[in-house]
Design a protein around this motif. Structure first.
Motif, PDB file in Angstrom:
ATOM      1  N   HIS A 150       0.807  -1.223   0.000  1.00 11.31           N
ATOM      2  CA  HIS A 150       0.000   0.000   0.000  1.00 11.31           C
ATOM      3  C   HIS A 150       0.841   1.273   0.000  1.00 11.31           C
ATOM      4  O   HIS A 150       0.354   2.333  -0.425  1.00 11.31           O
ATOM      5  N   ASN A 151       2.059   1.192   0.480  1.00 10.95           N
ATOM      6  CA  ASN A 151       2.965   2.346   0.476  1.00 10.95           C
ATOM      7  C   ASN A 151       4.332   1.886  -0.024  1.00 10.95           C
ATOM      8  O   ASN A 151       5.318   1.892   0.729  1.00 10.95           O
ATOM      9  N   PRO A 152       4.419   1.478  -1.291  1.00  8.11           N
ATOM     10  CA  PRO A 152       5.660   0.867  -1.789  1.00  8.11           C
ATOM     11  C   PRO A 152       6.869   1.793  -1.760  1.00  8.11           C
ATOM     12  O   PRO A 152       8.003   1.333  -1.861  1.00  8.11           O
ATOM     13  N   GLU A 153       6.624   3.105  -1.564  1.00  7.37           N
ATOM     14  CA  GLU A 153       7.758   4.022  -1.461  1.00  7.37           C
ATOM     15  C   GLU A 153       8.620   3.723  -0.246  1.00  7.37           C
ATOM     16  O   GLU A 153       9.743   4.230  -0.132  1.00  7.37           O
ATOM     17  N   VAL A 154       8.104   2.861   0.651  1.00  7.36           N
ATOM     18  CA  VAL A 154       8.911   2.460   1.802  1.00  7.36           C
ATOM     19  C   VAL A 154      10.201   1.779   1.345  1.00  7.36           C
ATOM     20  O   VAL A 154      11.203   1.774   2.067  1.00  7.36           O
ATOM     21  N   VAL A 155      10.198   1.225   0.137  1.00  4.85           N
ATOM     22  CA  VAL A 155      11.405   0.587  -0.393  1.00  4.85           C
ATOM     23  C   VAL A 155      12.515   1.617  -0.589  1.00  4.85           C
ATOM     24  O   VAL A 155      13.702   1.288  -0.475  1.00  4.85           O
ATOM     25  N   LEU A 156      12.146   2.864  -0.860  1.00  5.15           N
ATOM     26  CA  LEU A 156      13.158   3.910  -0.998  1.00  5.15           C
ATOM     27  C   LEU A 156      13.882   4.133   0.325  1.00  5.15           C
ATOM     28  O   LEU A 156      15.104   4.324   0.355  1.00  5.15           O
ATOM     29  N   LYS A 157      13.125   4.089   1.418  1.00  9.56           N
ATOM     30  CA  LYS A 157      13.746   4.202   2.738  1.00  9.56           C
ATOM     31  C   LYS A 157      14.640   2.986   3.004  1.00  9.56           C
ATOM     32  O   LYS A 157      15.739   3.104   3.561  1.00  9.56           O
ATOM     33  N   LEU A 158      14.169   1.825   2.564  1.00  8.86           N
ATOM     34  CA  LEU A 158      14.955   0.610   2.740  1.00  8.86           C
ATOM     35  C   LEU A 158      16.262   0.692   1.945  1.00  8.86           C
ATOM     36  O   LEU A 158      17.297   0.191   2.392  1.00  8.86           O
ATOM     37  N   CYS A 159      16.219   1.334   0.789  1.00 11.33           N
ATOM     38  CA  CYS A 159      17.444   1.527   0.011  1.00 11.33           C
ATOM     39  C   CYS A 159      18.443   2.380   0.790  1.00 11.33           C
ATOM     40  O   CYS A 159      19.652   2.106   0.775  1.00 11.33           O
ATOM     41  N   GLU A 160      17.939   3.409   1.448  1.00  5.56           N
ATOM     42  CA  GLU A 160      18.822   4.261   2.243  1.00  5.56           C
ATOM     43  C   GLU A 160      19.502   3.468   3.357  1.00  5.56           C
ATOM     44  O   GLU A 160      20.678   3.678   3.661  1.00  5.56           O
ATOM     45  N   LEU A 161      18.773   2.535   3.943  1.00  4.18           N
ATOM     46  CA  LEU A 161      19.298   1.770   5.078  1.00  4.18           C
ATOM     47  C   LEU A 161      20.232   0.645   4.647  1.00  4.18           C
ATOM     48  O   LEU A 161      21.026   0.157   5.454  1.00  4.18           O
ATOM     49  N   THR A 162      20.124   0.213   3.400  1.00  4.83           N
ATOM     50  CA  THR A 162      20.937  -0.918   2.929  1.00  4.83           C
ATOM     51  C   THR A 162      21.987  -0.528   1.904  1.00  4.83           C
ATOM     52  O   THR A 162      22.849  -1.339   1.562  1.00  4.83           O
ATOM     53  N   GLY A 163      21.888   0.683   1.380  1.00  8.02           N
ATOM     54  CA  GLY A 163      22.855   1.115   0.385  1.00  8.02           C
ATOM     55  C   GLY A 163      22.510   0.714  -1.030  1.00  8.02           C
ATOM     56  O   GLY A 163      23.311   0.938  -1.950  1.00  8.02           O
ATOM     57  N   LEU A 164      21.338   0.132  -1.248  1.00  6.62           N
ATOM     58  CA  LEU A 164      20.941  -0.204  -2.619  1.00  6.62           C
ATOM     59  C   LEU A 164      20.495   1.053  -3.360  1.00  6.62           C
ATOM     60  O   LEU A 164      20.167   2.076  -2.748  1.00  6.62           O
ATOM     61  N   ASP A 165      20.472   0.974  -4.676  1.00  2.00           N
ATOM     62  CA  ASP A 165      20.270   2.134  -5.535  1.00  2.00           C
ATOM     63  C   ASP A 165      18.775   2.433  -5.701  1.00  2.00           C
ATOM     64  O   ASP A 165      18.022   1.610  -6.227  1.00  2.00           O
ATOM     65  N   LYS A 166      18.355   3.626  -5.284  1.00  2.00           N
ATOM     66  CA  LYS A 166      16.956   4.017  -5.425  1.00  2.00           C
ATOM     67  C   LYS A 166      16.531   4.094  -6.887  1.00  2.00           C
ATOM     68  O   LYS A 166      15.369   3.825  -7.216  1.00  2.00           O
ATOM     69  N   SER A 167      17.453   4.479  -7.759  1.00  2.00           N
ATOM     70  CA  SER A 167      17.083   4.688  -9.154  1.00  2.00           C
ATOM     71  C   SER A 167      16.708   3.391  -9.863  1.00  2.00           C
ATOM     72  O   SER A 167      16.061   3.409 -10.912  1.00  2.00           O
ATOM     73  N   ALA A 168      17.090   2.269  -9.297  1.00  2.00           N
ATOM     74  CA  ALA A 168      16.742   0.978  -9.906  1.00  2.00           C
ATOM     75  C   ALA A 168      15.359   0.497  -9.495  1.00  2.00           C
ATOM     76  O   ALA A 168      14.802  -0.420 -10.120  1.00  2.00           O
ATOM     77  N   VAL A 169      14.790   1.082  -8.441  1.00  2.00           N
ATOM     78  CA  VAL A 169      13.496   0.632  -7.919  1.00  2.00           C
ATOM     79  C   VAL A 169      12.409   0.772  -8.980  1.00  2.00           C
ATOM     80  O   VAL A 169      12.367   1.749  -9.729  1.00  2.00           O
ATOM     81  N   GLN A 170      11.518  -0.222  -9.041  1.00  3.43           N
ATOM     82  CA  GLN A 170      10.420  -0.208 -10.005  1.00  3.43           C
ATOM     83  C   GLN A 170       9.116  -0.566  -9.303  1.00  3.43           C
ATOM     84  O   GLN A 170       9.090  -1.379  -8.380  1.00  3.43           O
ATOM     85  N   PHE A 171       8.024   0.045  -9.741  1.00  2.00           N
ATOM     86  CA  PHE A 171       6.706  -0.257  -9.195  1.00  2.00           C
ATOM     87  C   PHE A 171       5.794  -0.901 -10.240  1.00  2.00           C
ATOM     88  O   PHE A 171       4.686  -1.329  -9.923  1.00  2.00           O
ATOM     89  N   GLU A 172       6.243  -0.955 -11.478  1.00  2.00           N
ATOM     90  CA  GLU A 172       5.542  -1.654 -12.556  1.00  2.00           C
ATOM     91  C   GLU A 172       6.575  -2.401 -13.375  1.00  2.00           C
ATOM     92  O   GLU A 172       7.740  -1.985 -13.454  1.00  2.00           O
ATOM     93  N   TRP A 173       6.169  -3.515 -13.982  1.00  2.00           N
ATOM     94  CA  TRP A 173       7.117  -4.307 -14.763  1.00  2.00           C
ATOM     95  C   TRP A 173       6.442  -4.963 -15.965  1.00  2.00           C
ATOM     96  O   TRP A 173       6.767  -6.077 -16.357  1.00  2.00           O
ATOM     97  N   ALA A 174       5.500  -4.272 -16.553  1.00  2.00           N
ATOM     98  CA  ALA A 174       4.847  -4.777 -17.763  1.00  2.00           C
ATOM     99  C   ALA A 174       5.893  -5.000 -18.848  1.00  2.00           C
ATOM    100  O   ALA A 174       6.786  -4.185 -19.046  1.00  2.00           O
ATOM    101  N   GLY A 175       5.775  -6.127 -19.533  1.00  2.00           N
ATOM    102  CA  GLY A 175       6.704  -6.424 -20.610  1.00  2.00           C
ATOM    103  C   GLY A 175       7.944  -7.158 -20.168  1.00  2.00           C
ATOM    104  O   GLY A 175       8.742  -7.584 -21.000  1.00  2.00           O
ATOM    105  N   ASN A 176       8.108  -7.337 -18.857  1.00  2.00           N
ATOM    106  CA  ASN A 176       9.254  -8.098 -18.354  1.00  2.00           C
ATOM    107  C   ASN A 176       8.886  -9.567 -18.400  1.00  2.00           C
ATOM    108  O   ASN A 176       8.104 -10.046 -17.599  1.00  2.00           O
ATOM    109  N   SER A 177       9.433 -10.292 -19.364  1.00  2.00           N
ATOM    110  CA  SER A 177       9.009 -11.676 -19.600  1.00  2.00           C
ATOM    111  C   SER A 177       9.802 -12.692 -18.791  1.00  2.00           C
ATOM    112  O   SER A 177       9.463 -13.870 -18.782  1.00  2.00           O
ATOM    113  N   GLU A 178      10.875 -12.254 -18.119  1.00  2.00           N
ATOM    114  CA  GLU A 178      11.694 -13.224 -17.398  1.00  2.00           C
ATOM    115  C   GLU A 178      10.935 -13.776 -16.198  1.00  2.00           C
ATOM    116  O   GLU A 178      10.328 -13.044 -15.429  1.00  2.00           O
TER     117      GLU A 178
END
Length: 365
Positions: A248-276
């Motif tokens: 319901h508040n997926p932007e929480v992943v951005l905060k999680l990126c800050e705490l873990t050092g992962l890249d915010k710019s890679a975060v996605q909330f939709e993935w239409a067309g991703n066939s893998e």
């Protein structure tokens, strides 16, 4: 190790390697939306990160081995044969060795090592017996402790709160993140998935009950979380994310990126067309698996990942705002039968104190 058995994410290694590259461990429980978190995190496209094609699950083979050779729901330690203990210990060791092979590569290339593991899979079979009987069999615990490279130090200590197969020193080499979900949503979902596997011949009815009973609890996650709080060199409490917030508040992943050092710019909330499909990679890094076993595990993965793999974004109806356990329990009895419905309800109510404890410590955005 075959190149196809490694998922190396985008981004070239840094020119000057860090002295101690980080290692990130997502501690999960089945049906807590952990695969959704990996999808939103966009783990395959996180810069300079290394993981397996499964995104982890290194200890899945050990769990399968334990269920095959040790009926740990009914057998106390003194009823296990030496052969059963050795086979389970060897399976655990193979899982650690595979994980450490990845970690060594990540360290060599100055990459972040990432894995996701279900909490229970990292615990000693002796821990389940202790949770059932209240008796701590020290020798039974020792039977499953694994060896790790001396790069993590030569000391091997096991604090009273550490009932995993790892030493305290090894566990401290990981930055942990915990994901949780309301038990009234997670446990019936898990039981439903186990039934689908039974219908496909992957497990039998005893396996449905056994797998559900060992996993339908937040006990193992809370134990590991509390162990983390006791460590003198852990500066802050490990992050906890609730699946409800994730949905319901997926932007929480951005905060999680800050705490873990992962890249915010890679975060996605939709993935239409991703066939893998992640399920396509299931069991691909197990060199001992037969074709039939690989197909079986891939089918199991498709069952567990069906909602995510058929989606193009976050499915919000999987996380209702209000949950009435009594009302839901009546539905479980109708769907699964009286006995299973009671099992699920008892597991949900028993899990609520641990869930509420961890939820009170979750991160928010």
């Amino acid at each position: 190790m075959a190149a196809s058995d490694i998922l190396e994410t985008n981004g070239a290694p840094a020119a000057a390697p860090a002295a101690t590259p980080r290692r990130l461990l997502l501690v999960s429980v089945p049906r807590t939306a952990s695969n959704l978190l990996l999808k939103i995190w966009n783990i395959p496209n996180q810069p300079n990160l290394l993981t397996s094609p499964k995104g982890g699950y290194f200890f899945y083979p050990a769990f399968i081995e334990a269920t095959q050779y040790g009926d740990f729901l009914n057998k106390p330690g003194d009823q296990w044969t030496d052969e059963q203990q050795i086979k389970v210990k060897n399976s655990c060791q193979k899982c650690v060795d595979a994980l450490e092979e990845y970690s060594a590569r990540a360290k060599e290339n100055n990459q972040v090592m990432f894995t996701k593991e279900h909490a229970y899979w990292m615990y000693s079979p002796a821990a389940l017996q202790k949770s059932i009987t209240g008796h701590h069999d020290q020798e039974f615990f020792k039977a499953f402790r694994v060896d790790v490279p001396e790069t993590y130090g030569t000391a091997r200590t096991y604090s009273p709160s550490n009932e995993t197969i790892f030493s305290d020193e090894y566990l401290r080499s990981w930055q942990m993140v915990f994901i949780i979900r309301h038990p009234a949503l997670a446990w019936p979902s898990m039981y439903r998935a186990m039934q689908k596997m039974a219908d496909s011949g992957i497990i039998d009815e005893d396996g449905v009950v056994g797998s559900s009973t060992t996993h339908m609890t937040m006990h193992w996650s809370r134990m590991l979380y509390d162990w983390s709080l006791e460590q003198p060199d852990v500066p802050v409490a490990p992050p906890v994310i609730d699946a409800h917030d994730l949905i319901h508040n997926p932007e929480v992943v951005l905060k999680l990126c800050e705490l873990t050092g992962l890249d915010k710019s890679a975060v996605q909330f939709e993935w239409a067309g991703n066939s893998e499909k992640k399920s396509q990679h299931w069991a691909c890094h197990d060199p001992d698996a037969s074709i039939e076993e690989v197909k079986m595990h891939q089918h199991a993965a498709r069952v567990m990942l069906s909602t995510l793999e058929s989606s193009s974004g976050i499915v919000k109806d999987k996380a209702p705002e209000i949950i009435d356990i009594a009302a839901e329990a009546a539905k479980w009895r109708d769907e699964f039968g009286e006995e299973a419905g009671v099992l699920i309800e008892e597991s949900v109510r028993d899990s609520m104190p641990d869930y509420e404890y961890l939820r009170a410590r979750r991160i928010t955005f």
